[in-house]
Design a protein around this motif. Structure first.
Motif, PDB file in Angstrom:
ATOM      1  N   GLY A 223       1.224  -1.121  -0.125  1.00 40.70           N
ATOM      2  CA  GLY A 223      -0.233   0.220   0.124  1.00 40.70           C
ATOM      3  C   GLY A 223       1.095   1.322   0.105  1.00 40.70           C
ATOM      4  O   GLY A 223       0.626   2.132  -0.648  1.00 40.70           O
ATOM      5  N   TYR A 224       2.136   1.440   0.923  1.00 44.16           N
ATOM      6  CA  TYR A 224       2.484   2.641   0.970  1.00 44.16           C
ATOM      7  C   TYR A 224       3.510   2.816  -0.479  1.00 44.16           C
ATOM      8  O   TYR A 224       3.696   3.615  -0.958  1.00 44.16           O
ATOM      9  N   LEU A 225       3.920   1.846  -0.836  1.00 46.12           N
ATOM     10  CA  LEU A 225       4.831   1.418  -2.558  1.00 46.12           C
ATOM     11  C   LEU A 225       3.908   2.023  -3.351  1.00 46.12           C
ATOM     12  O   LEU A 225       4.411   3.129  -4.551  1.00 46.12           O
ATOM     13  N   THR A 226       2.001   1.549  -3.737  1.00 44.19           N
ATOM     14  CA  THR A 226       1.580   2.092  -4.218  1.00 44.19           C
ATOM     15  C   THR A 226       0.984   3.313  -4.268  1.00 44.19           C
ATOM     16  O   THR A 226       0.965   4.551  -5.275  1.00 44.19           O
ATOM     17  N   PHE A 227       1.078   3.774  -3.075  1.00 45.25           N
ATOM     18  CA  PHE A 227       0.961   5.653  -2.484  1.00 45.25           C
ATOM     19  C   PHE A 227       2.075   5.933  -3.127  1.00 45.25           C
ATOM     20  O   PHE A 227       1.639   7.376  -3.595  1.00 45.25           O
ATOM     21  N   ARG A 228       3.375   5.430  -2.746  1.00 49.11           N
ATOM     22  CA  ARG A 228       4.408   6.577  -3.360  1.00 49.11           C
ATOM     23  C   ARG A 228       4.398   6.825  -4.822  1.00 49.11           C
ATOM     24  O   ARG A 228       4.718   7.730  -5.419  1.00 49.11           O
ATOM     25  N   ILE A 242      -4.691   1.098 -11.270  1.00 46.56           N
ATOM     26  CA  ILE A 242      -3.345   1.021 -10.601  1.00 46.56           C
ATOM     27  C   ILE A 242      -3.782   0.540  -8.664  1.00 46.56           C
ATOM     28  O   ILE A 242      -3.287  -0.053  -8.187  1.00 46.56           O
ATOM     29  N   THR A 243      -4.727   1.421  -8.391  1.00 41.09           N
ATOM     30  CA  THR A 243      -5.309   0.254  -7.298  1.00 41.09           C
ATOM     31  C   THR A 243      -5.886  -0.922  -7.393  1.00 41.09           C
ATOM     32  O   THR A 243      -5.703  -1.903  -6.388  1.00 41.09           O
ATOM     33  N   LEU A 244      -6.555  -1.110  -8.877  1.00 41.87           N
ATOM     34  CA  LEU A 244      -6.715  -2.320  -8.865  1.00 41.87           C
ATOM     35  C   LEU A 244      -6.142  -3.644  -9.569  1.00 41.87           C
ATOM     36  O   LEU A 244      -6.167  -4.564  -8.438  1.00 41.87           O
ATOM     37  N   ILE A 272      -4.476   3.332   1.059  1.00 42.42           N
ATOM     38  CA  ILE A 272      -4.678   3.589   0.442  1.00 42.42           C
ATOM     39  C   ILE A 272      -6.341   4.325   0.648  1.00 42.42           C
ATOM     40  O   ILE A 272      -5.775   5.686  -0.362  1.00 42.42           O
ATOM     41  N   GLY A 273      -7.182   3.653   1.105  1.00 44.41           N
ATOM     42  CA  GLY A 273      -8.764   4.846   1.696  1.00 44.41           C
ATOM     43  C   GLY A 273      -8.311   5.517   2.359  1.00 44.41           C
ATOM     44  O   GLY A 273      -9.332   7.215   2.119  1.00 44.41           O
TER      45      GLY A 273
END
Length: 421
Positions: A223-228, A242-244, A272-273
């Protein structure tokens, strides 16, 4: 049938049954689709009884068997459903209710497993360890089903958070407890691997820590890597994609690493939310991401409840299994009462959050869902699997239809916030 044919059939039937419910039955969407699917299934069985030469029930049963319900849910749909649910739970709300949520999702699941397991073993003569497996698979609750029917009940925010948070986490915890007990009862890890001789409770405890802790850690890291990554992008369609990818890819990675995929999905969705939505998305992206996952949530739940309705063709109904199922319904309610009331009563002297009707609402609103049926179907073959599957199915059907259609009335009677003068 090919995958695309199966998917097309499920979507078409979900749409048709949803329209029938909307026009005639007017029940909450997911519950209505389940009811229509059950009525269609019973009509086919009745037609087969009256006109045996049609072989319609056998044809439908063949189609139902071609859809691996357990794999479809546990290896695909569950990750998306939990991610979508967690995406809409705010960390600030969850932080305020973290202790009751934590206790109900851990100690509560353990108490529920114990109550159902001991009671079911005593009633049916089933070996205790196998009965505890049944207790574990019947303990998780379905957050989407109950929150969907409680939307108009004007419940306090703290109660909504308790219901949503506990349901999201007890799915993951219940799944891990199920894997541990399957290993002890049947000699497999729950991932299809044989356990080592002499491992016993030490290996079971290790498995629980690795599954639960590893799933949470993986979800937070991904989740953190996706957020970055999302912080550097301002393209709503790409960020939705990307969230999917996070929900799909993270879930499959967790399965491959033998850590809890449901807990991974919940932790990633919460991060993410909250953090991702506040600091990694534009206002336009937030709207699209929110709308996309709400739609995914609704569609998958419609298909899931449709599949539950047709699973009746795989269940064996005779005097023994039906009586065991009826006993299981009562046990599940008693276990749910214990799982909710013990943590909340222990915390009551230390909390000023005295919401009216919280114990009866959370007890009656602890609806069981597809994960219980999927776990029952995934059990290793044994002489008790038929009894467990039938009992699970009856508990789920009773829970969704009877409790699901009456919990809103109960909530409005005992749990609404008083109107301001």
């Amino acid at each position: 049938m090919e995958f695309l044919q199966i998917a097309s059939l499920l979507i078409v039937l979900a749409g048709v049954f949803g329209a029938i419910n909307y026009l005639f039955f007017k029940l909450p969407s997911s519950i209505g689709i389940l009811v229509v699917a059950l009525l269609a299934s019973l009509a086919i069985l009745l037609l087969e009884l009256l006109l045996p030469q049609t072989s319609m029930a056998e044809t439908v049963q063949t189609v139902v068997r071609s859809v691996d319900f357990s794999d479809a849910l546990l290896e695909g749909m569950l990750g998306l459903l939990l991610f979508a649910g967690a995406l809409h739970v705010k960390l600030d709300d969850l932080r305020a209710q973290w202790l009751p949520v934590f206790l109900m999702a851990t100690i509560g699941v353990g108490l529920s497993t114990l109550v159902v397991g001991v009671g079911f073993s005593w009633i049916t003569g089933m070996p205790l360890m196998i009965a505890l497996v049944f207790g574990a698979l019947i303990s998780p609750t379905d957050p989407v089903a109950v929150l969907g029917v409680l939307k108009e009940a004007a419940l306090p925010k703290s109660l909504e958070t308790k219901i949503a948070g506990e349901s999201l986490f007890n799915d993951g915890v219940g799944y891990v407890v199920y894997l541990v007990l399957v290993g002890l009862a049947f000699g497999t890890t729950g991932h299809g691997e044989a356990t080592h001789d002499g491992g016993g409770l030490a290996d079971a405890a290790k498995l629980f820590v690795v599954e639960a802790g590893g799933g949470a850690l993986l979800g937070l890291v991904l989740g953190y890597l996706t957020f970055r990554v999302m912080r550097r992008i301002d393209d709503y369609s790409l960020e939705v994609l990307i969230t999917l990818g996070l929900a799909f890819g993270g879930y499959e990675l967790a399965v491959a690493l033998h850590v809890s995929a449901p807990i991974m999905a919940v932790c990633a969705g919460l991060l993410i939310g909250e953090v991702g939505a506040k600091h990694g998305m534009s206002e336009e992206t937030r709207k699209y991401v929110d709308a996309f996952w709400k739609l995914i949530d609704e569609i998958l739940n419609a298909v899931l409840f449709l599949m539950i309705g047709f699973e009746i063709f795989l269940v064996v109904f005779d005097t023994t299994t039906v009586l065991a199922g009826l006993a299981a319904v009562a046990l599940a309610l008693i276990a749910r009462l214990v799982a909710v009331s013990v943590p909340l009563l222990v915390l009551r002297p230390f909390s000023d959050d005295d919401v009216p009707g919280v114990i009866p609402i959370m007890t009656w609103g602890g609806l069981k869902g597809g994960i219980s049926v999927a776990l029952a179907l995934a059990l290793p073959e044994s002489e008790w699997k038929t009894v467990i599957l039938t009992a699970t199915y009856l508990v789920v059907i009773f829970s969704i239809i009877v409790q699901g259609l009456t919990v809103k009335r109960l909530a409005m009677r005992v749990g609404r916030e008083p109107e301001l003068m």
